[in-house]
Design a protein around this motif. Sequence first.
Motif, PDB file in Angstrom:
ATOM      1  N   VAL A  75      -4.181  -0.222   8.622  1.00 42.89           N
ATOM      2  CA  VAL A  75      -3.140   0.202   7.688  1.00 42.89           C
ATOM      3  C   VAL A  75      -1.908   0.558   8.516  1.00 42.89           C
ATOM      4  CG1 VAL A  75      -2.499   1.924   5.948  1.00 42.89           C
ATOM      5  CG2 VAL A  75      -4.846   1.083   6.049  1.00 42.89           C
ATOM      6  N   GLU A  76      -0.792  -0.112   8.233  1.00 49.99           N
ATOM      7  CA  GLU A  76       0.435   0.101   9.008  1.00 49.99           C
ATOM      8  C   GLU A  76       1.562   0.512   8.079  1.00 49.99           C
ATOM      9  OE1 GLU A  76       1.724  -3.364  11.272  1.00 49.99           O
ATOM     10  OE2 GLU A  76      -0.374  -3.648  11.828  1.00 49.99           O
ATOM     11  N   GLN A  77       2.040   1.721   8.258  1.00 51.08           N
ATOM     12  CA  GLN A  77       3.235   2.184   7.543  1.00 51.08           C
ATOM     13  C   GLN A  77       3.138   1.964   6.029  1.00 51.08           C
ATOM     14  OE1 GLN A  77       6.309   3.470   9.181  1.00 51.08           O
ATOM     15  NE2 GLN A  77       4.688   3.840  10.652  1.00 51.08           N
ATOM     16  N   LEU A  78       1.969   2.265   5.485  1.00 46.83           N
ATOM     17  CA  LEU A  78       1.774   2.057   4.046  1.00 46.83           C
ATOM     18  C   LEU A  78       2.596   3.069   3.239  1.00 46.83           C
ATOM     19  CD1 LEU A  78       0.295   0.905   1.527  1.00 46.83           C
ATOM     20  CD2 LEU A  78      -1.472   2.640   1.936  1.00 46.83           C
ATOM     21  N   ARG A  79       3.362   2.527   2.308  1.00 37.54           N
ATOM     22  CA  ARG A  79       4.114   3.386   1.390  1.00 37.54           C
ATOM     23  C   ARG A  79       3.838   2.920  -0.024  1.00 37.54           C
ATOM     24  NH1 ARG A  79       9.838   5.978   1.357  1.00 37.54           N
ATOM     25  NH2 ARG A  79       9.384   6.165   3.568  1.00 37.54           N
ATOM     26  N   LYS A  80       3.582   3.893  -0.917  1.00 39.28           N
ATOM     27  CA  LYS A  80       3.387   3.542  -2.316  1.00 39.28           C
ATOM     28  C   LYS A  80       4.203   4.477  -3.180  1.00 39.28           C
ATOM     29  CE  LYS A  80       1.792   1.772  -6.082  1.00 39.28           C
ATOM     30  NZ  LYS A  80       2.246   0.439  -6.515  1.00 39.28           N
ATOM     31  N   GLN A  81       5.093   3.893  -3.958  1.00 36.13           N
ATOM     32  CA  GLN A  81       5.908   4.697  -4.872  1.00 36.13           C
ATOM     33  C   GLN A  81       5.531   4.387  -6.308  1.00 36.13           C
ATOM     34  OE1 GLN A  81       9.710   4.479  -1.946  1.00 36.13           O
ATOM     35  NE2 GLN A  81      10.172   4.594  -4.140  1.00 36.13           N
ATOM     36  N   TYR A  82       5.521   5.419  -7.116  1.00 35.55           N
ATOM     37  CA  TYR A  82       5.421   5.249  -8.568  1.00 35.55           C
ATOM     38  C   TYR A  82       6.798   5.640  -9.088  1.00 35.55           C
ATOM     39  CZ  TYR A  82       0.306   5.406  -7.926  1.00 35.55           C
ATOM     40  OH  TYR A  82      -0.980   5.173  -7.542  1.00 35.55           O
ATOM     41  N   GLY A  83       7.646   4.678  -9.395  1.00 32.93           N
ATOM     42  CA  GLY A  83       9.030   4.984  -9.751  1.00 32.93           C
ATOM     43  C   GLY A  83       9.716   5.635  -8.561  1.00 32.93           C
ATOM     44  N   ASP A  84      10.286   6.820  -8.778  1.00 36.84           N
ATOM     45  CA  ASP A  84      10.976   7.520  -7.690  1.00 36.84           C
ATOM     46  C   ASP A  84      10.024   8.361  -6.855  1.00 36.84           C
ATOM     47  OD1 ASP A  84      13.361   6.535  -8.470  1.00 36.84           O
ATOM     48  OD2 ASP A  84      13.960   8.305  -9.645  1.00 36.84           O
TER      49      ASP A  84
END
Length: 307
Positions: free
Chosen positions: A4-13
């Motif tokens: 896992v590399e630099q995982l980002r998860k956004q829900y809207g803002d």
Amino acid sequence: MIEVEQLRKQYGDFTAVHDVSFNARAGEIFGLLGPNGAGKTTTIGCISSLLAPTSGRIRVMGHDVVSDGVAARRSIGVVPQEIALYDDLSAHENLAYWGGAQGLRGSKLHDRIREVLELTGLVDRAKEPIKQFSGGMKRRLNFACGIVHEPKVLLLDEPTVGVDPQSRVRLLELVREQARAGTCVLYTTHYMEEAESLCDRLGIIDHGNLIAQGTLKELRSMLGERDVLRLTGAFHPDRVREALASVDGVEIIHADEALLSLAMSDASHRLPLIFGALNGAEVRGTTLTQPSLESLFIKLTGTDLRE
Ligand SMILES: Nc1ncnc2c1ncn2[C@@H]1O[C@H](COP(=O)(O)OP(=O)(O)OP(=O)(O)O)[C@@H](O)[C@H]1O
Ligand SMILES: [Mg+2]
């Protein structure tokens, strides 16, 4: 096995997972420890490609889960936090459904169903509708459904929640067996004790950030706290002070005729040296206390895990 590399998860803002990176290897149990809402399920969802990452990269057995999802999913088994079983079907039928969905057919499917029913202790109840099962039995079946196709990578999302202590011990033993057989296990939990006893390496996650990772030993040493060794018996305090002065890094917290209290790092490996230095003293009891993951968590996040 899992990268896992630099995982980002956004829900809207809202950013649920913030640039998280870690690797987990074959035969290893990697723990993700964090409180409610930390981002554990979201991370697992992205690895299993149930959720699309906002950015970053995830590979499972070398396959990118976004661009090569079919190949990646083939090696993955998931035991979801919310039990995913059909209440009107029996344990056997649930396993046949999940095994079939993973491509198992015929005698291979049949054999594996029998094996996992045995492993999880559900053989005797395999034919009845699972709405008659207790919560703990459903958890065990949920686990069985996740491993029925012998995945090389197993994602376990708080698999012991609501399980009685006996079933929990059994489930944890099953998890260890999977790792011993070479499976790479990712295990999320908010139970400090589980993380301490089960995981080879750990990531501590809070508000979507992976704030520390390493082996338990590495994490403990980050605390800068030392182990405390308490010895009871019959001592000459002055002689003890003289003898221990020659042992590096050992601090005497307390010394009287009946009790010695010493602080040092890595005490378990230094016991022989301490006993050697105390030559002649009569030791009747020994207690070694190591700094806990709990105190590390509080130090890193400023809050108790259970808040
Ligand atoms: N579909 C969604 N839409 C908006 N926000 C979400 C959604 N799913 C999760 N979140 C938020 O993302 C954050 C992380 O949630 P997640 O379920 O990953 O946490 P968790 O660590 O698994 O918590 P728990 O221990 O309670 O299972 C939480 O603040 C949650 O409210
Ligand atoms: Mg969760």
